[in-house]
Design an enzyme around this catalytic site. Structure first.
Site, PDB file in Angstrom:
ATOM      1  N   ASP A 161      -0.753   0.280  -8.756  1.00 21.65           N
ATOM      2  CA  ASP A 161      -2.214   0.331  -8.809  1.00 21.65           C
ATOM      3  C   ASP A 161      -2.806   0.914  -7.521  1.00 21.65           C
ATOM      4  OD1 ASP A 161      -4.726  -0.073  -9.944  1.00 21.65           O
ATOM      5  OD2 ASP A 161      -4.945  -2.029  -8.971  1.00 21.65           O
ATOM      6  N   GLU A 415       6.243  -7.221  -6.896  1.00 26.93           N
ATOM      7  CA  GLU A 415       5.993  -7.615  -8.285  1.00 26.93           C
ATOM      8  C   GLU A 415       6.987  -7.026  -9.275  1.00 26.93           C
ATOM      9  OE1 GLU A 415       1.932  -6.850  -9.298  1.00 26.93           O
ATOM     10  OE2 GLU A 415       1.141  -8.270  -7.833  1.00 26.93           O
ATOM     11  N   TYR A 445      -3.199 -14.399  -9.545  1.00 28.40           N
ATOM     12  CA  TYR A 445      -4.599 -14.050  -9.811  1.00 28.40           C
ATOM     13  C   TYR A 445      -5.233 -14.993 -10.829  1.00 28.40           C
ATOM     14  CZ  TYR A 445      -3.780  -9.789  -7.150  1.00 28.40           C
ATOM     15  OH  TYR A 445      -3.495  -8.902  -6.143  1.00 28.40           O
ATOM     16  N   GLU A 481      -0.636 -12.101  -2.316  1.00 30.65           N
ATOM     17  CA  GLU A 481      -1.754 -11.438  -2.998  1.00 30.65           C
ATOM     18  C   GLU A 481      -2.557 -12.472  -3.763  1.00 30.65           C
ATOM     19  OE1 GLU A 481      -1.244  -7.994  -5.459  1.00 30.65           O
ATOM     20  OE2 GLU A 481       0.274  -7.114  -4.137  1.00 30.65           O
TER      21      GLU A 481
END
Length: 584
Positions: A161, A415, A445, A481
């Site tokens: 991303d 990840e 998240y 993250e």
């Protein structure tokens, strides 16, 4: 691989500036790539080329480009050997001197060089051409896929991303070394009581006897504090001053090659910070003291330059990290420019150093866009060739950054699909540490991608998972993250997602959970600043999870983080001031 360095025995010429530039067409043969480029486009080095020009064809180009310029070897190098060094070519580079191919490198974020002594003489000019390819496939790091439309146009897709910026994003050098020279230096530090120990290995060219290698260590005042001889050994520094997070102290480790009659042949210096790193139970210790990570995942990303290294942005970013109370960052998701690592050494900033192995998770695509999940680990997807590219990336990263005091952890991937069948078979050969990692780095998240906007439910799920990891492994954990996309200037009385108020409430929820988990040793928010991504339906001009905007303006959350992290810093300093500084 030692970074080029100007010393009393070495010289270097910086080749940054404007280079002739052109796209390579699909029907253009490689033999023609070295031909002189006609007057046309000029591209800045270092910089990604994508956003510099206004031509959409250049911005979206998939394939090879070429850079070219004239270079003169200094006349004074007649007794020397000389090399071309490229700090980074994203993601594959070919170097030509005049019409002669000299070196190929695969991997977009680590340096490579080639000797050209046999190709051109001192005082002569030559045509230097560097071809750069930005294509990503299932066997590259990071991986990707190229589709070709009916009209022959290539389209690059990838799972990471951030935008696939390409080109010569870091410096290019011409440098010299003596015939007998130092090829590599490795330093490893330890502490015994109040003394520091620097264990070293010096690799010199084949014709250098070990006894002709001399070592000296000087402090920041230039005083010699230790000496040794030979290609391997150790130097003891009495009353050592330690490299500490937030309080860097660097010694200069200097290796010399002396001739049989004691004349200086070559010299090279490495900045060495003496410090110890240890994982003990669920604690992470630097110099035998518990360390709590505060900071960011970052990106090499700025407007126009893309991933081009910019010292002004680098200094300003470190200023912002200091202002907000950050003591660390992760080089997400690739090795950063070596100048950044040098600066972190000098500023006392702790670094988690990461390879470019991002996007090793095909399940993410099916989860976001639906459809049948494709296995990540298979012959057709990420396979043995992918793993070898990953292994080579790890080798090159460690070879480049092994001597940096700031580096306390190596991250082999970001990840990956670690829960899929085949994941252990992929990663086990890449790592020799205990089953398999010393520290658990988690990206989560809750409240954004899941439990969207329901922070009460998100808090319960987050705490449940972290307690589960703690019970299962008892290892230290870092939240590397966590974040929520936030549009700067968007406000809501109801703290709705995308508003600055929601971002504040989101982070406060995570921090409540962090403070309740004994094994939590740090938090690195995602992301330091807004950054560019590929065109996606849920990305409006890039990823907006930054604490700062892309041009480094603070969002409201910056002040909330500053209050928390400054408080942690003050508490850490109070604890340290009561400890015995001579006991390590």
């Amino acid at each position: 691989m030692l970074k080029p360095q100007a010393t009393s025995t070495r010289e270097l010429v910086n080749l940054d500036g404007l280079w002739s530039f052109a796209l390579v067409t699909d029907n253009e043969k490689e033999q023609a790539w070295t031909e002189p480029l006609q007057k046309g486009l000029e591209a800045p080095v270092p910089a990604s080329y994508n956003d510099v020009f206004l031509d959409r064809a250049i911005h979206d180009h998939v394939g090879w480009v070429r850079y070219q310029r004239q270079v003169i070897v200094p006349r004074g190098w007649s007794q020397e050997r000389y090399f071309v060094r490229v700090e980074a070519a994203t993601h594959q580079g070919l170097v030509f001197v005049n019409d002669t191919f000299v070196v190929e490198h695969i991997g977009g974020y680590t340096p490579f060089d080639a000797e050209i002594t046999h190709l051109v003489k001192p005082g002569q000019a030559f045509r230097l051409t560097i071809a750069v390819n930005n294509e990503l496939t299932n066997t590259t790091i990071p991986p990707g896929k190229i589709e070709v439309s009916a009209n022959g146009k290539k389209k690059q897709t990838y799972l990471h991303d951030f935008y696939n910026y390409a080109g010569l994003a870091r410096s290019v050098w011409l440098y010299s070394v003596p015939e007998q020279h130092i090829e590599d230096i490795t330093v490893v530090t330890d502490v015994q009581g109040s003394a520091g120990i620097i264990k070293y290995t010096v690799k010199a060219s084949d014709s250098v006897p070990s006894q002709q290698i001399k070592i000296s260590v000087t402090d920041e005042d230039g005083k010699v504090v230790g000496q040794a001889s030979g290609a391997q050994g150790e130097v003891k520094i009495d009353s050592v001053k330690l490299w500490q997070p937030g309080a860097a102290y660097l010694y200069q480790f200097q290796a010399q090659v002396r001739s049989a009659d004691a004349q200086l042949t070559d010299t090279y210096s490495v900045a060495a910070g003496v410090r110890t790193i240890e994982v003990r139970g669920n604690k992470f210790l630097i110099n035998n003291k518990p360390f709590y990570f505060t900071g960011f995942g970052k990106h090499e990303d700025t407007a126009v330059r893309g991933k081009g290294h910019d010292p002004a942005y680098m200094v300003h970013d470190f200023q912002l990290m200091d202002w907000i109370g950050a003591n660390s960052f992760r080089t997400s998701h690739y090795p950063y420019a070596e100048e950044v690592m040098d600066f972190a050494d000098r500023r006392g900033i702790v670094v988690i150093d990461e390879t470019a192995a991002v996007g090793l998770n095909l399940a993410i695509s099916s989860g976001l866009f639906g459809g049948v999940a494709t296995p990540t680990w298979s012959h057709e997807t990420c396979n043995d060739k992918t793993r070898e590219a990953n292994a080579q990336a790890i080798r090159e990263l460690v070879a480049r950054d092994k001597n940096h005091a700031c580096v306390v952890l190596w991250s082999v991937s970001n990840e990956p699909s670690s829960s899929e069948e085949g994941a252990r078979e992929y990663f086990e050969p890449l790592d020799l540490i205990s089953d398999l990692f010393d520290v658990l780095c988690l990206n989560r998240y809750y409240g954004w991608y899941t439990q969207m906007g329901d922070l009460e439910a998100a808090e319960a799920k987050l705490e449940e998972e972290l307690l589960g990891w703690e019970k299962k492994h008892g290892k230290p954990m870092i939240m590397t993250e966590y974040g929520a996309d936030t549009l700067a200037g968007l406000h809501s009385l109801h703290d709705l997602p995308w508003s600055e108020e929601f971002q504040v409430r989101f982070y406060k929820m995570y921090h409540r959970v962090h403070d309740r988990i004994e094994s939590m040793i740090g938090e690195q928010v995602w992301n330091f600043a807004d950054f560019q991504t590929s065109i996606q339906i849920f990305r409006v001009d890039g990823n907006k999870k930054g604490i700062f905007t892309r041009d480094r303006k603070p969002k409201t959350i910056a002040y909330t983080l500053r209050k928390r992290w400054m408080g942690i810093k003050a508490q850490t300093n109070r604890v340290s001031s009561h400890s015995d500084s001579t006991t390590l």
